[in-house]
Design a protein around this motif. Structure first.
Motif, PDB file in Angstrom:
ATOM      1  N   GLU A   1      -0.428   0.590 -12.329  1.00 35.51           N
ATOM      2  CA  GLU A   1       0.704   0.216 -11.887  1.00 35.51           C
ATOM      3  C   GLU A   1       1.120   1.184 -10.677  1.00 35.51           C
ATOM      4  OE1 GLU A   1       4.118   2.126 -10.682  1.00 35.51           O
ATOM      5  OE2 GLU A   1       3.295   3.279 -11.807  1.00 35.51           O
ATOM      6  N   PRO A   2       1.580   0.919  -9.453  1.00 37.69           N
ATOM      7  CA  PRO A   2       2.399  -0.258  -9.109  1.00 37.69           C
ATOM      8  C   PRO A   2       1.069  -1.145  -8.537  1.00 37.69           C
ATOM      9  CG  PRO A   2       2.500   0.956  -7.174  1.00 37.69           C
ATOM     10  CD  PRO A   2       1.809   1.867  -8.321  1.00 37.69           C
ATOM     11  N   PHE A   3       1.532  -3.128  -9.019  1.00 36.00           N
ATOM     12  CA  PHE A   3       0.726  -3.767  -8.111  1.00 36.00           C
ATOM     13  C   PHE A   3       0.978  -4.396  -6.532  1.00 36.00           C
ATOM     14  CE2 PHE A   3       0.057  -3.893 -12.584  1.00 36.00           C
ATOM     15  CZ  PHE A   3      -2.357  -3.918 -12.801  1.00 36.00           C
ATOM     16  N   GLU A   4       0.006  -4.681  -5.913  1.00 38.82           N
ATOM     17  CA  GLU A   4       0.501  -5.338  -4.809  1.00 38.82           C
ATOM     18  C   GLU A   4       1.607  -6.314  -4.610  1.00 38.82           C
ATOM     19  OE1 GLU A   4      -2.502  -6.654  -1.559  1.00 38.82           O
ATOM     20  OE2 GLU A   4      -1.973  -4.484  -0.976  1.00 38.82           O
ATOM     21  N   PHE A   5       2.293  -6.837  -3.939  1.00 44.27           N
ATOM     22  CA  PHE A   5       3.081  -7.697  -3.198  1.00 44.27           C
ATOM     23  C   PHE A   5       1.843  -7.919  -2.333  1.00 44.27           C
ATOM     24  CE2 PHE A   5       6.407 -10.390  -1.599  1.00 44.27           C
ATOM     25  CZ  PHE A   5       7.037 -11.045  -2.937  1.00 44.27           C
ATOM     26  N   SER A   6       1.253  -9.194  -3.516  1.00 47.13           N
ATOM     27  CA  SER A   6       0.515  -9.741  -2.770  1.00 47.13           C
ATOM     28  C   SER A   6       0.142 -10.881  -3.551  1.00 47.13           C
ATOM     29  CB  SER A   6      -0.663  -9.657  -2.055  1.00 47.13           C
ATOM     30  OG  SER A   6      -1.645  -8.779  -2.934  1.00 47.13           O
ATOM     31  N   GLN A   7      -1.037 -13.010  -2.805  1.00 42.07           N
ATOM     32  CA  GLN A   7      -1.899 -12.751  -4.091  1.00 42.07           C
ATOM     33  C   GLN A   7      -2.706 -12.109  -5.153  1.00 42.07           C
ATOM     34  OE1 GLN A   7      -3.996 -16.270  -1.907  1.00 42.07           O
ATOM     35  NE2 GLN A   7      -4.756 -16.526  -4.049  1.00 42.07           N
ATOM     36  N   ALA A   8      -3.273 -11.608  -4.453  1.00 40.70           N
ATOM     37  CA  ALA A   8      -4.407 -10.666  -4.999  1.00 40.70           C
ATOM     38  C   ALA A   8      -3.887  -9.801  -5.735  1.00 40.70           C
ATOM     39  CB  ALA A   8      -5.505  -9.768  -4.276  1.00 40.70           C
TER      40      ALA A   8
ATOM     41  N   MET B   1      -2.494  -8.424 -11.565  1.00 47.48           N
ATOM     42  CA  MET B   1      -1.643  -8.193 -12.279  1.00 47.48           C
ATOM     43  C   MET B   1      -1.879  -9.140 -13.623  1.00 47.48           C
ATOM     44  SD  MET B   1       2.469  -7.563 -11.831  1.00 47.48           S
ATOM     45  CE  MET B   1       3.362  -6.785 -12.582  1.00 47.48           C
ATOM     46  N   PHE B   2      -2.114 -10.467 -13.410  1.00 49.27           N
ATOM     47  CA  PHE B   2      -2.048 -11.091 -14.176  1.00 49.27           C
ATOM     48  C   PHE B   2      -3.338 -11.636 -15.085  1.00 49.27           C
ATOM     49  CE2 PHE B   2      -3.745 -15.297 -15.706  1.00 49.27           C
ATOM     50  CZ  PHE B   2      -2.708 -16.189 -16.293  1.00 49.27           C
ATOM     51  N   ASN B   3      -4.576 -10.869 -14.557  1.00 44.31           N
ATOM     52  CA  ASN B   3      -5.720 -10.724 -15.618  1.00 44.31           C
ATOM     53  C   ASN B   3      -5.429  -9.367 -16.443  1.00 44.31           C
ATOM     54  OD1 ASN B   3      -6.804 -12.744 -14.585  1.00 44.31           O
ATOM     55  ND2 ASN B   3      -7.644 -11.492 -12.678  1.00 44.31           N
ATOM     56  N   LYS B   4      -4.915  -8.227 -15.698  1.00 45.53           N
ATOM     57  CA  LYS B   4      -4.588  -7.216 -16.991  1.00 45.53           C
ATOM     58  C   LYS B   4      -4.018  -7.551 -17.866  1.00 45.53           C
ATOM     59  CE  LYS B   4      -3.934  -2.351 -17.112  1.00 45.53           C
ATOM     60  NZ  LYS B   4      -5.197  -1.402 -17.579  1.00 45.53           N
TER      61      LYS B   4
END
Length: 229
Positions: A197-204, A209-212
């Protein structure tokens, strides 16, 4: 849920308490009646899950004499209060803890077999409390909801140990959030964040984050930042 973030607690730490912390508090304090110096023994199935980590810290804060959990992260769980950690990949927790008469099993993993095996470790008046139910994949359907209702009614009346399942609704009081923020401000509890973390606030960032989360290799809570603090 709404609460003021106290001094000494970062926004990141406060943000990840929410649902997981409140679920653990609702289960142990409101339902299972854990409290200061209650003398109760607890087994957490899934000690390094998001909710499991908060459950361990509640039990530690209340000075529970025995706090066991299942996890592959022994060092982490012991730092949060566990007195015994069973690596479920190597040992059968129900055999390791057989006859130790725990007051409650807090199930954060799911699966009917866990309920069956809990009878080996619970005292006769003990309770099996699940936040997942019989379906560890977490999916819901009308049929599964009917099955949950039947399980609560049948197991609770005719079978041992006593069976409860958490049903967390948005109207659930936010006592757990305030409880943990207070402990964190005093240095008596912590929110464990995954190193990614933190994950970027974007589609990527959302995909990453979902894959993690789907990988099953999280080492703490995942966080996405809309903007820097």
């Amino acid at each position: 849920m709404l609460a003021k973030v106290p001094d000494g607690v970062s926004m990141k730490e406060a943000a990840v308490v929410g649902l997981a912390g409140n679920t653990a508090y609702h289960g142990l304090v409101d339902n299972l009646k854990f409290g200061p110096n209650c003398g109760k023994k607890l087994l957490v199935l899934g000690g390094s899950t998001a909710t499991g980590m908060f459950a361990l810290q509640i039990a530690r804060h209340f000075n529970c004499p025995a706090i066991a959990c299942t996890s592959t992260s022994e060092e982490l769980c012991k730092s949060l209060g566990a007195t015994k950690v069973i690596d479920y990949r190597k040992e059968d927790w129900s055999e390791v803890l057989r006859g130790e008469e725990y007051d409650a099993v807090f199930d954060a993993m799911g699966g009917y077999q866990s309920y069956v095996d809990s009878a080996k470790v619970l005292k006769k008046s003990g309770t099996f409390y699940s936040i997942v139910g019989d379906h560890p994949d977490g999916t819901l359907s009308f049929g599964k909801m009917v099955g949950v209702a039947g399980a609560i009614a049948f197991r609770g009346r005719f079978l041992g140990p006593y069976y409860k399942i958490a049903i967390s609704l948005p109207s659930t009081p936010d006592h757990g959030l305030r409880f943990f923020l207070g402990l964190m401000a005093e240095g008596k509890a912590k929110a464990v964040l995954d190193p990614a973390e933190p994950f970027e606030f974007s589609q990527a960032g959302a995909v990453a984050m979902f894959n993690k989360q789907a990988s099953g290799r999280c080492k703490g809570k995942l966080l996405m930042c809309v903007r820097a603090e």
